[in-house]
Design a protein around this motif. Structure first.
Motif, mmCIF file in Angstrom:
data_model
loop_
_atom_site.group_PDB
_atom_site.id
_atom_site.type_symbol
_atom_site.label_atom_id
_atom_site.label_comp_id
_atom_site.label_asym_id
_atom_site.label_seq_id
_atom_site.Cartn_x
_atom_site.Cartn_y
_atom_site.Cartn_z
ATOM 1 N N LYS A 10 0.822 -1.216 0.000
ATOM 2 C CA LYS A 10 0.000 0.000 0.000
ATOM 3 C C LYS A 10 0.856 1.265 0.000
ATOM 4 C CE LYS A 10 -3.667 -2.388 0.177
ATOM 5 N NZ LYS A 10 -3.638 -2.999 -1.159
ATOM 6 N N THR A 11 0.379 2.242 -0.739
ATOM 7 C CA THR A 11 1.040 3.546 -0.744
ATOM 8 C C THR A 11 0.012 4.600 -0.365
ATOM 9 O OG1 THR A 11 2.602 2.845 -2.445
ATOM 10 C CG2 THR A 11 2.297 5.216 -2.167
ATOM 11 N N PHE A 12 0.363 5.440 0.589
ATOM 12 C CA PHE A 12 -0.498 6.557 0.982
ATOM 13 C C PHE A 12 0.122 7.824 0.396
ATOM 14 C CE2 PHE A 12 -0.933 3.358 4.386
ATOM 15 C CZ PHE A 12 -2.252 3.021 4.129
ATOM 16 N N VAL A 13 -0.670 8.523 -0.398
ATOM 17 C CA VAL A 13 -0.169 9.733 -1.049
ATOM 18 C C VAL A 13 -0.931 10.937 -0.520
ATOM 19 C CG1 VAL A 13 0.179 10.944 -3.239
ATOM 20 C CG2 VAL A 13 0.284 8.442 -3.169
ATOM 21 N N VAL A 14 -0.206 11.917 -0.018
ATOM 22 C CA VAL A 14 -0.840 13.182 0.342
ATOM 23 C C VAL A 14 -0.400 14.191 -0.712
ATOM 24 C CG1 VAL A 14 -0.977 15.058 2.020
ATOM 25 C CG2 VAL A 14 -0.995 12.691 2.812
ATOM 26 N N GLU A 15 -1.371 14.684 -1.468
ATOM 27 C CA GLU A 15 -1.056 15.694 -2.490
ATOM 28 C C GLU A 15 -1.092 17.049 -1.796
ATOM 29 O OE1 GLU A 15 -0.533 14.931 -5.897
ATOM 30 O OE2 GLU A 15 -1.459 16.511 -7.093
ATOM 31 N N HIS A 16 0.086 17.663 -1.690
ATOM 32 C CA HIS A 16 0.186 18.929 -0.958
ATOM 33 C C HIS A 16 -0.480 20.033 -1.776
ATOM 34 C CE1 HIS A 16 1.705 21.624 2.020
ATOM 35 N NE2 HIS A 16 2.245 22.370 1.086
ATOM 36 N N LEU A 17 -1.547 20.643 -1.238
ATOM 37 C CA LEU A 17 -2.340 21.596 -2.039
ATOM 38 C C LEU A 17 -2.139 23.053 -1.627
ATOM 39 C CD1 LEU A 17 -5.662 19.514 -2.246
ATOM 40 C CD2 LEU A 17 -4.018 19.878 -4.085
ATOM 41 N N ASP A 18 -1.299 23.291 -0.630
ATOM 42 C CA ASP A 18 -1.073 24.668 -0.195
ATOM 43 C C ASP A 18 0.286 25.154 -0.706
ATOM 44 O OD1 ASP A 18 -3.441 25.025 1.226
ATOM 45 O OD2 ASP A 18 -2.629 23.989 2.983
ATOM 46 N N PHE A 106 -4.963 11.504 -0.491
ATOM 47 C CA PHE A 106 -5.562 12.442 0.481
ATOM 48 C C PHE A 106 -5.195 13.870 0.089
ATOM 49 C CE2 PHE A 106 -4.425 8.459 2.342
ATOM 50 C CZ PHE A 106 -5.487 8.127 3.164
ATOM 51 N N GLY A 107 -6.071 14.801 0.456
ATOM 52 C CA GLY A 107 -5.755 16.203 0.223
ATOM 53 C C GLY A 107 -4.846 16.719 1.332
ATOM 54 N N GLY A 108 -3.718 17.296 0.948
ATOM 55 C CA GLY A 108 -2.807 17.905 1.929
ATOM 56 C C GLY A 108 -3.274 19.312 2.220
ATOM 57 N N ILE A 109 -4.350 19.377 3.030
ATOM 58 C CA ILE A 109 -5.026 20.646 3.294
ATOM 59 C C ILE A 109 -5.210 20.696 4.800
ATOM 60 C CG2 ILE A 109 -7.131 21.958 2.831
ATOM 61 C CD1 ILE A 109 -7.859 19.515 0.918
ATOM 62 N N LEU A 110 -5.032 21.874 5.390
ATOM 63 C CA LEU A 110 -5.375 21.961 6.807
ATOM 64 C C LEU A 110 -6.889 21.953 6.929
ATOM 65 C CD1 LEU A 110 -2.869 24.498 8.329
ATOM 66 C CD2 LEU A 110 -2.994 22.039 8.664
ATOM 67 N N GLY A 111 -7.391 21.302 7.959
ATOM 68 C CA GLY A 111 -8.837 21.259 8.154
ATOM 69 C C GLY A 111 -9.384 22.658 8.362
ATOM 70 N N ASP A 112 -10.611 22.886 7.947
ATOM 71 C CA ASP A 112 -11.217 24.186 8.199
ATOM 72 C C ASP A 112 -12.668 23.988 8.614
ATOM 73 O OD1 ASP A 112 -11.959 23.311 5.684
ATOM 74 O OD2 ASP A 112 -10.997 24.944 4.629
ATOM 75 N N PRO A 134 -19.080 10.416 8.149
ATOM 76 C CA PRO A 134 -19.626 11.745 7.852
ATOM 77 C C PRO A 134 -18.894 12.930 8.483
ATOM 78 C CG PRO A 134 -20.926 10.671 9.561
ATOM 79 C CD PRO A 134 -19.863 9.698 9.176
ATOM 80 N N VAL A 135 -17.891 12.690 9.339
ATOM 81 C CA VAL A 135 -17.280 13.814 10.067
ATOM 82 C C VAL A 135 -15.876 14.096 9.520
ATOM 83 C CG1 VAL A 135 -16.682 14.705 12.364
ATOM 84 C CG2 VAL A 135 -18.583 13.094 12.121
ATOM 85 N N GLN A 136 -15.544 15.381 9.361
ATOM 86 C CA GLN A 136 -14.225 15.793 8.868
ATOM 87 C C GLN A 136 -13.120 15.337 9.831
ATOM 88 O OE1 GLN A 136 -12.009 19.820 7.316
ATOM 89 N NE2 GLN A 136 -13.495 20.144 8.927
ATOM 90 N N MET A 137 -12.048 14.758 9.262
ATOM 91 C CA MET A 137 -10.886 14.343 10.066
ATOM 92 C C MET A 137 -9.677 15.179 9.670
ATOM 93 S SD MET A 137 -11.273 10.252 9.493
ATOM 94 C CE MET A 137 -12.658 9.360 10.182
ATOM 95 N N THR A 138 -8.682 15.226 10.548
ATOM 96 C CA THR A 138 -7.410 15.827 10.147
ATOM 97 C C THR A 138 -6.773 14.866 9.140
ATOM 98 O OG1 THR A 138 -6.253 14.662 11.914
ATOM 99 C CG2 THR A 138 -7.082 16.865 12.435
ATOM 100 N N THR A 139 -5.804 15.357 8.363
ATOM 101 C CA THR A 139 -5.219 14.495 7.332
ATOM 102 C C THR A 139 -4.534 13.274 7.951
ATOM 103 O OG1 THR A 139 -4.876 16.502 6.032
ATOM 104 C CG2 THR A 139 -3.794 14.512 5.239
ATOM 105 N N ASP A 140 -3.803 13.457 9.052
ATOM 106 C CA ASP A 140 -3.131 12.293 9.657
ATOM 107 C C ASP A 140 -4.155 11.290 10.192
ATOM 108 O OD1 ASP A 140 -3.282 14.484 11.759
ATOM 109 O OD2 ASP A 140 -2.751 12.790 13.033
#
Ligand code: SAM
Length: 211
Positions: A10-18, A106-112, A134-140
């Motif tokens: 498995k590979t986990f990819v976080v695409e850094h969007l900022d 995953f989106g490399g975005i800080l939660g808002d 249904p609930v927003q999580m932090t990226t980690d």
């Protein structure tokens, strides 16, 4: 090499969007790197601008591969094996998705709060999407939950969570985190090392600004 097959497959990819990489994100990425490495998975931080200087704590960490290329270029030949973790997907992630997909994005975005749906930037690329409830999580947290579901084969609704925990800043103040976290063995929300101190520092700064 970015595409070498990791032991877990498995590979986990976080695409850094900022454009920047904030202290919060670097603590999250450090945690994702060490947990992925310990579980035999690979962690790729993609789309990192060439002009971005990685913070010192991320430069040497084991288990982190930094890519300036984006997800579409890296996995151009296996798009159907990439699963986007998407809060707006119609289907929740299941343990069987561990057979259907090799790469989890995953989106490399800080939660808002309220969430601005920046995951849509990845959704438009046309990957199959799965929700983690249904609930927003932090990226980690999102990466942690995905790992538990697809590697440990635990259904997403059987993982112990805490929603919107109240964190004590000092004797008089507390702050509510607008996210869902996995509950650790100690009964507390699992957060990156150093995150609590950063939250306290940032909240105190915010409170000072109000005085
Ligand atoms: N507010 C955000 C937005 O603009 O989309 C959510 C960002 S969240 C902090 C970072 C990433 O974690 C998302 O892009 C997504 O990949 C993943 N994520 C967080 N919560 C999720 C959920 N409930 N279901 C699926 N993916 C989730």
């Amino acid at each position: 090499m970015a595409n070498a097959i990791p032991p877990s497959g498995k590979t986990f990819v976080v695409e850094h969007l900022d454009p920047e990489l904030e202290a919060w994100s670097s603590l999250e990425y450090l945690t994702i790197a060490s947990e992925s490495h310990a579980s035999g998975a690979q962690f790729l931080l993609s789309s990192v601008p060439t002009t971005l200087k990685l913070p010192a704590n991320l430069q040497q960490v084991q288990g982190l591969k930094v890519e300036t290329r984006g997800i579409e270029e890296i996995y151009a030949d296996k798009k159907d094996r990439v699963c986007l973790l998407d809060p707006a997907a119609s289907k929740d992630l299941s343990p069987e998705d561990g057979d259907a997909f090799d790469v989890f994005l995953f989106g490399g975005i800080l939660g808002d709060d309220p969430p601005r749906d920046r995951t849509s930037e990845l959704r438009k690329k046309g990957y199959q999407g799965r929700r983690l409830g249904p609930v927003q999580m932090t990226t980690d947290t999102a990466v942690r939950v995905t790992r538990i579901v697809v590697q440990d084969r635990v259904p997403v609704d059987k993982i112990p969570y805490v929603d919107h925990p109240e964190l004590k800043i000092n004797k008089n103040e507390s702050t509510e985190m607008p996210f869902r976290y996995v509950v650790g063995k100690d009964g507390h929300p699992i957060m990156p090392e150093g995150m609590m101190e950063l939250i306290i520092k940032d909240t105190e700064k915010g409170l000072d600004g109000l005085l």
